[in-house]
Design an enzyme around this catalytic site. Sequence first.
Site, PDB file in Angstrom:
ATOM      1  N   GLY A  30     -59.733 -55.736   6.389  1.00  0.00           N
ATOM      2  CA  GLY A  30     -58.212 -55.699   6.588  1.00  0.00           C
ATOM      3  C   GLY A  30     -57.741 -56.902   5.553  1.00  0.00           C
ATOM      4  N   LEU A  32     -55.542 -56.104   3.422  1.00  0.00           N
ATOM      5  CA  LEU A  32     -55.681 -55.233   2.317  1.00  0.00           C
ATOM      6  C   LEU A  32     -54.893 -55.724   1.139  1.00  0.00           C
ATOM      7  CD1 LEU A  32     -55.685 -51.623   3.908  1.00  0.00           C
ATOM      8  CD2 LEU A  32     -57.574 -53.252   3.619  1.00  0.00           C
ATOM      9  N   HIS A  36     -58.798 -53.775  -2.640  1.00  0.00           N
ATOM     10  CA  HIS A  36     -59.194 -52.698  -1.795  1.00  0.00           C
ATOM     11  C   HIS A  36     -58.382 -51.539  -2.166  1.00  0.00           C
ATOM     12  CE1 HIS A  36     -59.282 -56.037   1.302  1.00  0.00           C
ATOM     13  NE2 HIS A  36     -60.620 -55.700   1.330  1.00  0.00           N
ATOM     14  N   GLU A 149     -67.564 -55.531  -6.466  1.00  0.00           N
ATOM     15  CA  GLU A 149     -68.360 -56.620  -7.057  1.00  0.00           C
ATOM     16  C   GLU A 149     -68.048 -57.818  -6.995  1.00  0.00           C
ATOM     17  OE1 GLU A 149     -68.973 -55.273 -11.367  1.00  0.00           O
ATOM     18  OE2 GLU A 149     -70.376 -53.616 -10.829  1.00  0.00           O
ATOM     19  N   LYS A 150     -66.817 -58.362  -6.493  1.00  0.00           N
ATOM     20  CA  LYS A 150     -66.592 -59.452  -6.066  1.00  0.00           C
ATOM     21  C   LYS A 150     -67.667 -60.271  -5.291  1.00  0.00           C
ATOM     22  CE  LYS A 150     -63.610 -61.269  -3.196  1.00  0.00           C
ATOM     23  NZ  LYS A 150     -64.366 -62.580  -2.528  1.00  0.00           N
ATOM     24  N   SER A 187     -59.080 -61.121   0.313  1.00  0.00           N
ATOM     25  CA  SER A 187     -57.853 -61.510   1.471  1.00  0.00           C
ATOM     26  C   SER A 187     -57.763 -62.771   1.820  1.00  0.00           C
ATOM     27  CB  SER A 187     -58.856 -60.785   2.686  1.00  0.00           C
ATOM     28  OG  SER A 187     -58.721 -59.402   2.578  1.00  0.00           O
TER      29      SER A 187
END
Length: 281
Positions: A30, A32, A36, A149-150, A187
């Site tokens: 979440g 977002l 995302h 890919e983070k 986030s």
Amino acid sequence: MVVHTQKDSLVQALSSKYKNDSIGFVPTMGALHQGHISLINKALSENEIVVVSIFVNPTQFNNASDLQKYPRTPQKDISLLETLNGEIILYLPEISDVYEDTVAAQNFNFGGLEFEMEGKHRQGHFDGVGTVVSKLFKIVKPTNAYFGEKDFQQLQIVKKLVEIENLPVNVVGCPILREENGLAMSSRNKRLSNQQFKDAATIYQVLKEVQAVFSDKSIAEINALVTERFLQNANLKLEYFEIANEDTLKTATTKKEGINYRAFIAVFAGEIRLIDNISLN
Ligand code: PAF
């Protein structure tokens, strides 16, 4: 958009209405952001139906305060998902729906991937990630599952999970999205003050510098350069910087032909922990 808070009703919907469809899955915790949304849009373009889960998974946090302070914005997330074009189902469960009676992580053997970098600094983290992703995959039964890919180490671990559990899921890695100042979208960025947000731009600047000098400097010289850069910024604390083999994630001390290298970094801005990585060749 239909929202399911219980796995039984989600499973029922997926196995009746969507039983012949390709299911795309984007698991999230979440809060977002556009990172995302890029995963969800890719999933929408490649599948008939997309399931997004929002679940802050307690077993992957090794720090109680990080779990407690993790941003939770479900109403905003729902409104954002409703602006997207395509058929989305949201799974928004309580802890008990995912874990039933036992909120605990399973122990996995990810072939050593779990002991590198994040694994060293966040004990048990990947057991928690493996546990929840395995549970979610068994509920959603996705055709394709999308990961950013983070969290590159997480992406490799999820690919390994699918292999060891023999799950029929195609795991798709997606490029990092960045803020205008270069900071990787996350986030956790929502917790940064304006000053911390500005300071955190250094992380990507240093990674770009590493990428630029990778072919000319030794790994020892690059490690020293990165340490030096972070000593110059009192507001950021370097937790680790490593150049590693992209496939095994083992730390590299020298460069060898035919190996893909990636630089990985974790930095604290106050109490907020930020990670990032960049491909080097
Ligand atoms: O990357 C995340 O947001 C989480 O680790 C994941 C994959 C949703 C599992 O909780």
